[in-house]
Motif scaffolding. Structure first.
Motif, mmCIF file in Angstrom:
data_model
loop_
_atom_site.group_PDB
_atom_site.id
_atom_site.type_symbol
_atom_site.label_atom_id
_atom_site.label_comp_id
_atom_site.label_asym_id
_atom_site.label_seq_id
_atom_site.Cartn_x
_atom_site.Cartn_y
_atom_site.Cartn_z
ATOM 1 N N UNK A 42 0.840 -1.204 0.000
ATOM 2 C CA UNK A 42 0.000 0.000 0.000
ATOM 3 C C UNK A 42 0.872 1.249 0.000
ATOM 4 N N UNK A 43 1.929 1.226 0.785
ATOM 5 C CA UNK A 43 2.825 2.378 0.808
ATOM 6 C C UNK A 43 3.438 2.616 -0.570
ATOM 7 N N UNK A 44 3.757 1.548 -1.235
ATOM 8 C CA UNK A 44 4.364 1.688 -2.557
ATOM 9 C C UNK A 44 3.391 2.338 -3.536
ATOM 10 N N UNK A 45 2.140 1.890 -3.491
ATOM 11 C CA UNK A 45 1.138 2.469 -4.391
ATOM 12 C C UNK A 45 0.834 3.912 -4.032
ATOM 13 N N UNK A 46 0.987 4.239 -2.745
ATOM 14 C CA UNK A 46 0.646 5.604 -2.323
ATOM 15 C C UNK A 46 1.770 6.590 -2.613
ATOM 16 N N UNK A 47 2.959 6.081 -2.877
ATOM 17 C CA UNK A 47 4.093 6.973 -3.174
ATOM 18 C C UNK A 47 4.784 6.507 -4.449
ATOM 19 N N UNK A 48 4.088 6.583 -5.581
ATOM 20 C CA UNK A 48 4.691 6.094 -6.830
ATOM 21 C C UNK A 48 5.824 6.986 -7.318
ATOM 22 N N UNK A 49 5.864 8.222 -6.817
ATOM 23 C CA UNK A 49 6.892 9.136 -7.305
ATOM 24 C C UNK A 49 8.263 8.823 -6.705
ATOM 25 N N UNK A 50 8.280 8.008 -5.634
ATOM 26 C CA UNK A 50 9.564 7.712 -4.993
ATOM 27 C C UNK A 50 10.267 6.551 -5.683
ATOM 28 N N UNK A 51 11.580 6.636 -5.724
ATOM 29 C CA UNK A 51 12.342 5.484 -6.183
ATOM 30 C C UNK A 51 12.301 4.411 -5.095
ATOM 31 N N UNK A 52 12.617 3.208 -5.486
ATOM 32 C CA UNK A 52 12.561 2.113 -4.517
ATOM 33 C C UNK A 52 13.495 2.369 -3.336
ATOM 34 N N UNK A 74 6.977 13.967 5.701
ATOM 35 C CA UNK A 74 8.328 13.492 5.459
ATOM 36 C C UNK A 74 8.384 12.531 4.286
ATOM 37 N N UNK A 75 7.399 11.673 4.234
ATOM 38 C CA UNK A 75 7.347 10.678 3.153
ATOM 39 C C UNK A 75 7.221 11.354 1.794
ATOM 40 N N UNK A 76 6.554 12.490 1.773
ATOM 41 C CA UNK A 76 6.301 13.141 0.490
ATOM 42 C C UNK A 76 7.225 14.328 0.251
ATOM 43 N N UNK A 77 8.293 14.407 1.034
ATOM 44 C CA UNK A 77 9.222 15.526 0.852
ATOM 45 C C UNK A 77 9.812 15.494 -0.554
ATOM 46 N N UNK A 78 10.190 16.694 -1.017
ATOM 47 C CA UNK A 78 10.839 16.767 -2.329
ATOM 48 C C UNK A 78 12.111 15.933 -2.348
ATOM 49 N N UNK A 79 12.466 15.508 -3.520
ATOM 50 C CA UNK A 79 13.623 14.645 -3.663
ATOM 51 C C UNK A 79 14.852 15.270 -3.012
ATOM 52 N N UNK A 80 15.607 14.473 -2.315
ATOM 53 C CA UNK A 80 16.852 15.011 -1.748
ATOM 54 C C UNK A 80 17.878 15.218 -2.848
ATOM 55 N N UNK A 81 19.105 15.400 -2.490
ATOM 56 C CA UNK A 81 20.222 15.492 -3.442
ATOM 57 C C UNK A 81 20.054 16.636 -4.439
ATOM 58 N N UNK A 82 19.058 17.464 -4.236
ATOM 59 C CA UNK A 82 18.864 18.547 -5.192
ATOM 60 C C UNK A 82 19.453 19.846 -4.684
ATOM 61 N N UNK A 83 19.027 20.231 -3.471
ATOM 62 C CA UNK A 83 19.393 21.550 -2.983
ATOM 63 C C UNK A 83 20.826 21.591 -2.474
ATOM 64 N N UNK A 84 21.648 22.482 -3.008
ATOM 65 C CA UNK A 84 22.903 22.800 -2.347
ATOM 66 C C UNK A 84 22.588 23.630 -1.114
ATOM 67 N N UNK A 85 23.570 24.043 -0.379
ATOM 68 C CA UNK A 85 23.234 24.780 0.840
ATOM 69 C C UNK A 85 24.024 26.072 0.982
ATOM 70 N N UNK A 86 23.774 27.042 0.130
ATOM 71 C CA UNK A 86 24.328 28.364 0.389
ATOM 72 C C UNK A 86 23.534 29.002 1.518
#
Lengths: 227, 227
Positions: free
Chosen positions: B144-154, B206-218
């Motif tokens: 169910x979690x997998x179906x509810x968050x299809x945008x996430x990679x495994x 938290x589960x639906x947070x935007x993908x990590x690894x994107x934002x640098x941190x200035x």
DNA sequence: ATACGTTTTAAACATACGTTTGAAAAATCA
DNA sequence: TGATTTTTCAAACGTATGTTTAAAACGTAT
């Protein structure tokens, strides 16, 4: 050997064994035999098993809290006057932890695992020890969190900090148990830095979630959580 | 007394003591003396301490997994064809847990605390027992979690599930320790239902947070997390 | 009432624990 | 070197653990 590295060997062995098995499940005989020292050495150098547990924590917590406080200083200085962001605060902390143990990859994992055990296992003496020894950097971190989330009520913030600590400590403290039951062989190995990089956005998003107690739950309404 | 309530008395006492102190820190003598039964009763009725631990879990986990599966059935039926939302899935689970223990407020707390201990304390036999006994409802929840968050990679989903479990189990398993060190007397008492109500939005966000690894941190860039 | 299976009981079992001891060994300093 | 302190070591201490035993008590059906 130079002088008496017995103390360090005991600390090394105890650290690993505590992290692997917990405090009560680790006997002094396991520790001394792994450290290749005599059984009585623990009581000679540390006085008791309780004191050994505290010494294990002190060895990594003291330099870490110093590093973290320095990182907080830098952060506050770089954002002149303004309160640091939640992401910045979290990153400052995790990067302090990672920087501490740059030598061994396992170091940071043990670090987190022990912190998790400190709360999970009911060692009253440890709680008192940590409380009176490291309350200052802890309060400082709490203050930064408060400034970074002014929209939260005190109670909400309190619980969400609990959730953050839980996700962090538990993730790091889970031995192979969760890994096995979650996926039978996923074949992906992840470093602690990567885990931290994934964890921080998760925590920040959860911390900044819309106020609870608002959304009712009729079916096929998308949740009110942002995005 | 009707028949032999010795078994139930032992289970009751063991449940509370395990939840309060952990497995290794709870002796059979503590259990039997609280249950007001003879020491040998544990080995007579359960065979060993390990089996007793498993029996404690089976007593509440078996009916709970049945309730949870029924709730999942209802959920999938009510959202005809479409995959249930993440919030809905989480709520279905937490409400199953709460409904199980409507009698005693303490019941649900013990429930969560024990689940937390099951992962935290290194009891290999328990892990195997839970794994082969309750893998089905667990896998169902994962699906169910997998179906509810299809945008996430495994891999992302894997870790975020770890974070969720961590926040949940740790929060519930923390005895007064965190409570004390976090705030010296905040004066607010919270029920388990309220905690769950606060926890679910945190987890969902938290589960639906935007993908990590994107934002640098200035510095003084606001985080990329939504809102 | 008697016989029989089940449950309870007190006592002991073997083992493991943290800790202590006293002498040997090593290190330090005069 | 010799004296003194520090550290190591093997052995034992007392205590607590999980488990087993064998007899007693109980419940139930014949």
């Amino acid at each position: 050997m130079a002088q008496s590295d017995t103390v360090d060997r005991i600390l090394d062995a105890a650290e690993e064994l505590f992290a692997d098995r917990g405090f009560a499940e680790t006997s002094l005989r396991m520790i001394t035999s792994r450290a290749k020292v005599n059984l009585a050495a623990v009581n000679y150098h540390f006085g008791s098993k309780k004191s050994l547990i505290q010494a294990v924590f002190a060895r990594f917590l003291t330099p870490f809290s110093a590093t973290a406080e320095a990182a907080f200083d830098d952060l506050e200085k770089s954002c002149n006057g303004k309160a640091p962001t939640l992401n910045q605060t979290l990153r400052a902390l995790t990067e302090s932890a990672v920087r501490m143990h740059q030598r061994s990859e396992r170091g940071i994992a043990i670090f987190m695992r022990l912190l998790g055990l400190a709360y999970t296992q009911s060692q009253g003496h440890l709680r008192k020890f940590l409380e009176q020894e490291y309350s200052e950097p802890f309060s400082r971190f709490m203050g930064l969190l408060k400034e970074a989330t002014p929209e939260l009520s005190t109670v909400d913030r309190y619980w969400r900090i609990q959730f953050m600590l839980g996700a962090t400590a538990f993730t790091m403290s889970s031995n192979e148990a969760l890994r096995d039951i979650l996926v039978n062989k996923m074949g992906v190995e992840t470093s602690v830095q990567e885990i931290a990089a994934r964890l921080v956005p998760f925590l920040a998003a959860g911390m900044q979630a819309k106020d609870p107690m608002l959304a009712p739950m009729p079916c096929d309404h998308e949740s009110l959580a942002v995005l």
